[in-house]
Design an enzyme around this catalytic site. Structure first.
Site, PDB file in Angstrom:
ATOM      1  NE  ARG A 148      -2.491  -1.756   3.215  1.00  0.00           N
ATOM      2  CZ  ARG A 148      -3.176  -2.194   4.258  1.00  0.00           C
ATOM      3  NH1 ARG A 148      -4.456  -1.924   4.375  1.00  0.00           N
ATOM      4  NH2 ARG A 148      -2.595  -2.909   5.200  1.00  0.00           N
TER       5      ARG A 148
ATOM      6  CE  LYS B 189      13.200 -22.393  13.116  1.00  0.00           C
ATOM      7  NZ  LYS B 189      14.028 -21.214  13.208  1.00  0.00           N
TER       8      LYS B 189
ATOM      9  CG  ASP C  67       3.670 -15.729  18.414  1.00  0.00           C
ATOM     10  OD1 ASP C  67       3.382 -15.408  17.246  1.00  0.00           O
ATOM     11  OD2 ASP C  67       4.808 -15.574  18.908  1.00  0.00           O
TER      12      ASP C  67
ATOM     13  CG  HIS D  31       6.541 -22.152  15.513  1.00  0.00           C
ATOM     14  ND1 HIS D  31       6.276 -22.175  14.170  1.00  0.00           N
ATOM     15  CD2 HIS D  31       6.650 -20.823  15.830  1.00  0.00           C
ATOM     16  CE1 HIS D  31       6.242 -20.934  13.695  1.00  0.00           C
ATOM     17  NE2 HIS D  31       6.453 -20.096  14.688  1.00  0.00           N
TER      18      HIS D  31
ATOM     19  CE  LYS E  87       7.428 -13.354  21.365  1.00  0.00           C
ATOM     20  NZ  LYS E  87       8.308 -13.838  20.300  1.00  0.00           N
TER      21      LYS E  87
END
Ligand code: BG6
Length: 495
Positions: free
Chosen positions: A50, A188, A241, A246, A342
């Site tokens: 955009r 991976k 997440d 994963h 995290k």
């Protein structure tokens, strides 16, 4: 898995090309793939965003992106000048945007004699997926005289219901064999090596079951915080997440039965059986956490609630640890512990296979706390594996110590390709083995949605620690020693 080396002319269209993913990962990955022998002349890239950039403006940005990835060479610059284009849209909704895009795609194909082989890569915020897929379908871009592939980045929905809706929408316009759902962990090398490790070596498979293994631990730790992604992350959290995609993928590869062939369908159908066999998750088996102020590598870091675009009273988890039960013949009664967070002390992804103790405790008198044999498969950053075992030290006193046998990819092979490079090459080659099937997405959302609807409260943890102390109620003796590199871990003489 593929080297995409046979000539396969196509146009690679990246939606959201001005974003971070496209700049940091996709542009360098696509460039690497096109540099394989035989592909140089045939692959063209059209960035869609955009902005009202010209081709020349975008080419400069593409050169910068290659430069930042360490490939800012004259060849790279030449490639950008000849093979890279930009098309600006006002939005991802209107008929005009897609009509304009179609005209541009056809013009590039005409000028470069391309056979209408197209890849549409949605590197977009999830709220624009729906309108973009609809726009592609309704403007007649979903099918062509060549082949057409749609690549969808995660998050694929935010629960079972929204994932199903997105899936139905995609299937209104595309066939399943056109759809490539990305989970970059599958790109991976070390994740793919889980299959080779288990099924390409005769010695491990006989040990890979409830008779010889007492538990499995999967750790996906990150030292980074949410950075500039607070807006997205605060609506997602660690379960959506990292766990839904994963971690569930890693667990499936560790726990699956041998596939009948090394083919996409055979592998995916074994993986999905694992996810369907995981019993419902109860609160007693879950610890959620959120990082508070702390320090990493001696540097102070702020807590999650002070991150930009995070609600000041947010209850979003930045850490999740779960005990999962894969109720199959092979794994009945064996817990799988998974944890991710995290702002932990280090970036590290490890799978630890903890073997049962030797049946007779012959050497207890020589070591107070015998360490079980542990096989640690290191997914990143120190790719490889370590096998921890007991040895007699050479001392005159009879003493035992825990040592490791180590294999590192870096020592044997040098550079490992980036996950996105492998995945882009596979998309170009039309190989869906490393992509997630709709059934897998549905099964993992089915497992996690009840927990997402009724989450336990989050416990704070200091940034720079391995998570809330409650994780030690879940499992008192996580094999934390494996999270350190051999040099550090062996300093004290034992692992
Ligand atoms: C992404 C998550 O899918 O994976 C991020 O959205 C996370 O939050 C990233 O940081 C981790 O990927 P990697 O390859 O660095 O382990």
């Amino acid at each position: 898995m593929h080297d995409a080396s046979s000539s396969n002319p196509h146009l690679f269209v990246i939606f959201g090309v001005t974003g971070d993913l496209a700049q940091r990962k996709l542009l360098p990955a696509f460039y690497h793939v096109t540099q394989q022998e035989g592909c140089e002349a045939d692959a063209f890239l059209l960035g869609v965003g955009r902005r009202s950039w010209s081709d020349a403006e975008f080419r400069q940005r593409a050169k910068d992106a290659l430069g930042a990835a360490g490939i800012g060479t004259p060849e790279g610059n030449g490639w950008c000048n000849e093979h890279v284009f930009f098309h600006g849209v006002d939005d991802y909704e209107s008929d005009e945007s897609f009509a304009g895009l179609r005209a541009r795609i056809e013009q590039i194909e005409r000028e470069h004699h391309l056979p209408k082989n197209r890849i549409y890569y949605l590197a977009l915020p999830p709220e624009t997926f729906e309108s973009t897929v609809t726009g592609l379908g309704e403007s007649g871009l979903a099918h062509s005289e060549g082949w057409t592939r749609l690549v969808v980045e995660k998050p694929f929905g935010k629960d079972l219901e929204t994932a199903r809706e997105l899936d139905q929408l995609i299937h209104r316009h595309f066939h399943e064999d056109q759809v490539y759902r990305i989970d970059h962990y599958l790109g991976k090398t070390t994740v793919q090596n889980l299959l080779v490790f288990r099924f390409g070596n005769g010695m491990f498979e006989p040990l890979w079951n409830r008779d010889r293994i007492s538990r499995v631990e999967i750790t996906v730790g990150e030292d980074l915080g949410v950075g500039s992604r607070g807006g997205y992350y605060d609506t997602a959290g660690a379960l959506r997440d990292m766990v839904q995609n994963h971690i569930i993928q890693l667990l499936s590869l560790v726990a699956m039965e041998p596939p009948t062939a090394f083919e996409a369908e055979a592998i995916r159908s074994e993986k999905v059986k694992v996810v369907r066999s995981i019993t419902s998750i109860v609160h007693h088996d879950v610890v959620l956490g959120q990082y508070a102020d702390g320090s990493i590598d001696g540097e102070p870091v702020q807590g999650y609630l002070s991150e930009p675009r995070v609600a000041p009273d947010s209850q979003t988890e930045t850490y999740a640890a779960l005990r999962l039960h894969v109720d199959t013949w092979r794994w009945h009664g064996i817990p799988f512990y998974v944890r991710t967070g995290k702002r932990l002390p280090a970036r590290t992804t490890k799978v630890a296979i903890v073997f049962r103790d030797a049946p007779l405790p012959l050497f207890r008198a020589f070591k107070d706390h015998p360490v079980p044999n542990v096989l640690v498969i290191s997914i990143q950053p120190d790719e490889g594996f370590d096998l921890f075992f007991e040895v007699k030290t050479p001392d005159r006193d009879f003493r035992l110590d825990t040592k490791r046998l180590t294999f590192r990819y870096q020592d044997q092979f040098g550079r490992i390709p980036e996950a996105y490079e492998t995945l882009v090459a596979d998309i170009v080659a039309g190989d869906q083995t490393l992509f997630v099937h709709r059934d897998e997405v549905e099964a993992s959302w089915k497992l996690l949605t009840p927990l997402l609807k009724h989450k336990p409260p989050v416990a704070p943890y200091e940034a720079g620690t391995w998570g809330p102390k409650e994780i030690y109620d879940l499992l008192p003796d996580w094999v934390d020693f494996c999270l350190r590199e051999p040099a550090e871990a062996d300093e004290g003489g034992s692992a």
